[in-house]
Design a protein around this motif. Structure first.
Motif, mmCIF file in Angstrom:
data_model
loop_
_atom_site.group_PDB
_atom_site.id
_atom_site.type_symbol
_atom_site.label_atom_id
_atom_site.label_comp_id
_atom_site.label_asym_id
_atom_site.label_seq_id
_atom_site.Cartn_x
_atom_site.Cartn_y
_atom_site.Cartn_z
ATOM 1 N N ASP A 1 0.858 -1.178 0.000
ATOM 2 C CA ASP A 1 0.000 0.000 0.000
ATOM 3 C C ASP A 1 0.899 1.234 0.000
ATOM 4 O OD1 ASP A 1 -2.087 1.787 0.177
ATOM 5 O OD2 ASP A 1 -2.333 1.549 2.344
ATOM 6 N N THR B 1 -3.198 0.265 6.924
ATOM 7 C CA THR B 1 -3.503 -0.105 5.539
ATOM 8 C C THR B 1 -4.970 -0.486 5.376
ATOM 9 O OG1 THR B 1 -1.246 -0.879 5.151
ATOM 10 C CG2 THR B 1 -2.960 -1.708 3.670
ATOM 11 N N TYR C 1 -6.541 0.344 1.758
ATOM 12 C CA TYR C 1 -6.799 0.318 0.318
ATOM 13 C C TYR C 1 -6.272 -0.931 -0.367
ATOM 14 C CZ TYR C 1 -8.011 5.191 1.099
ATOM 15 O OH TYR C 1 -8.595 6.342 1.574
ATOM 16 N N ALA C 2 -5.447 -1.688 0.307
ATOM 17 C CA ALA C 2 -4.916 -2.909 -0.299
ATOM 18 C C ALA C 2 -5.863 -4.094 -0.140
ATOM 19 C CB ALA C 2 -3.565 -3.247 0.330
ATOM 20 N N SER D 1 -11.708 -3.237 2.570
ATOM 21 C CA SER D 1 -11.334 -1.900 3.005
ATOM 22 C C SER D 1 -11.276 -1.790 4.538
ATOM 23 C CB SER D 1 -12.308 -0.874 2.424
ATOM 24 O OG SER D 1 -11.885 0.441 2.704
ATOM 25 N N ARG E 1 -9.223 -3.887 7.545
ATOM 26 C CA ARG E 1 -8.218 -3.169 8.345
ATOM 27 C C ARG E 1 -8.467 -3.380 9.838
ATOM 28 N NH1 ARG E 1 -7.245 3.306 8.347
ATOM 29 N NH2 ARG E 1 -9.441 3.291 8.955
#
Length: 440
Positions: free
Chosen positions: A300, A325, A327-328, A332, A336
């Motif tokens: 990311d 993180t 967005y990886a 979402s 996380r």
């Protein structure tokens, strides 16, 4: 003329102990005025040399010497009375053998100093150790207590739900950059935005059925209720406004966040704990990193994450990238929060170990790193904070549970909670029952 004292004659037949003029041997005579010397006890093989004494008289009682009863005792006569004189070659009463002994009245040797009392020494040593441990523990307690920042006043929160069984902590990870240098902000990829926002929020319930850790996604759709301003004291009426959960913190800080969580869940929050980016990274570095098993590699650019799959030890910079993180992942914010739970449980488990607690070179840097940036409510004690920490460690144990708040869907990009399941979850927590509700 009679030359003998006390009317003695010159007749050799009356001379005691000097033979007789008779050809027959002289028979034994009773001599009551002569005291026989008692038999001496057997002396050691090589006793020290006694001072030489003058020759003793031969057979005469000392009272008959010099023509009468003398006042000086016979130097060869041992009456058994010890005058206290010490014989030997050393000074200070030494017997010449390095033992510090002295000669007793019976001719033997008396030990100069008593044998060490090891039982008494062990007791004194143990007592000293206890006193030192208590002194260090008490001083450490007051040192750590003085570093706590008790800045959140939960008494300002209005219309609160009733307390249930167990203890509920609201744990907040903020993006505060307070105390960080420009170099640290660049290295940790935190940016330079002013103020602070919530980056993660969790409820930790500590009860008799084991700890339960519930993540509250920052994108959760919630209603801002009527609240009292933390600074102004003014009451702001609720209008049914729907926002993301992290907006409550941005609007009026920790007090409004607590008020919003309680209003939307019906769960009473007992304590508030917040830690910023800098403190989080320093704690990890202070304990020498946290070991994690990452099932799948990911990258990311925004958080700086670049991890391979498998077991690895993360330093402070890598740990911050791991928990930030989003967005990886396909999920979402939900994915996380799962990583955040996993990391915090590992951090607590690897910190609360004997190698850290009894090692001052690890304990004090760890406490210092955490307490410097930790913000808690005014009623938080070190004891409550320690209970929270060990409850966090127990999340990964057999009785621990970790989950996300139950989600039923989304609206406008906000995650909507499943009201029925949230109600059941809160009821189980308030009654301190085993949690059966499962989150996303």
């Amino acid at each position: 003329m009679n030359d003998w004292p006390d009317r003695r004659t010159g007749d050799r037949s009356e001379r005691y102990g000097r033979g007789s003029a008779s050809p027959q041997p002289e028979s034994a005579r009773s001599m009551p005025h002569i005291q026989r010397r008692p038999a001496q006890p057997r002396r050691p093989q090589n006793p020290p040399q006694r001072p030489q004494v003058p020759p003793q008289s031969q057979g005469y009682d000392d009272r008959y010497q010099d023509g009468g009863y003398g006042n000086s005792p016979d130097p060869g006569y041992d009456s058994g009375y010890n005058t206290g004189q010490v014989y030997g070659s050393g000074s200070g009463g030494s017997d010449g053998r390095g033992g510090g002994g002295r000669r007793g009245g019976d001719g033997g040797y008396v030990q100069g100093r008593p044998a060490p009392d090891w039982r008494r020494r062990i007791k004194l040593g143990a007592l000293t150790l206890v006193v030192v441990v208590l002194a260090v523990s008490i001083s450490t307690y007051f040192w750590a207590d003085s570093k706590l920042k008790r800045e959140v006043d939960l008494s300002k929160v209005i219309d609160r739900p009733e307390s249930g069984d167990g203890t509920n902590y609201l744990i907040v990870g903020s993006d505060s950059r307070e105390g960080m240098s420009d170099e640290e902000k660049k290295r940790l990829r935190t940016g330079s935005a002013e103020g602070k926002r919530t980056d993660s929020m969790m409820i930790l319930h500590d009860g008799s059925n084991g700890p339960t850790l519930i993540s509250l996604p920052r994108d959760s759709n919630v209603e801002i209720p009527t609240f009292k301003g933390s600074e102004s004291g003014k009451t702001f009426q609720g209008t049914g406004r729907q926002v993301k959960l992290n907006a409550a913190y941005a609007e009026d800080g920790p007090e409004l966040l607590v008020r919003t969580v309680e209003f939307n869940t019906g769960l009473h929050i007992d304590h508030y704990v917040e830690i910023g980016f800098g403190g989080f990274a320093k704690i990890v570095d202070a304990i020498g990193g946290v070991e994690l098993d990452i099932p799948k590699a990911f990258k990311d650019k925004k958080s700086g994450a670049d991890f391979k799959a498998g077991k690895q030890t993360l330093n402070g910079e890598q740990s911050l990238a791991f928990v930030r993180t989003r967005y990886a992942f396909a999920g979402s914010d939900l994915d996380r929060t799962k990583n955040q739970q996993k990391f915090l449980a590992a951090l607590a488990s690897q910190t609360a170990t004997p190698s850290t607690i009894i090692n001052p070179f690890k304990l004090y840097p760890t406490l210092g790193a955490g307490l410097d940036t930790l913000i808690v409510d005014k009623d938080m004690s070190l004891w409550s904070l320690a209970n929270m920490f060990f409850a966090m460690k127990g999340v990964t144990g057999g009785d621990g549970t970790s989950m996300n708040m139950p989600i039923s869907g989304s609206t406008g990009g906000n995650l909507v909670w499943d009201k029925a399941e949230v109600k059941q979850l809160v009821q189980q927590l308030n009654n301190d029952e085993k949690v059966t509700v499962t989150g996303n």
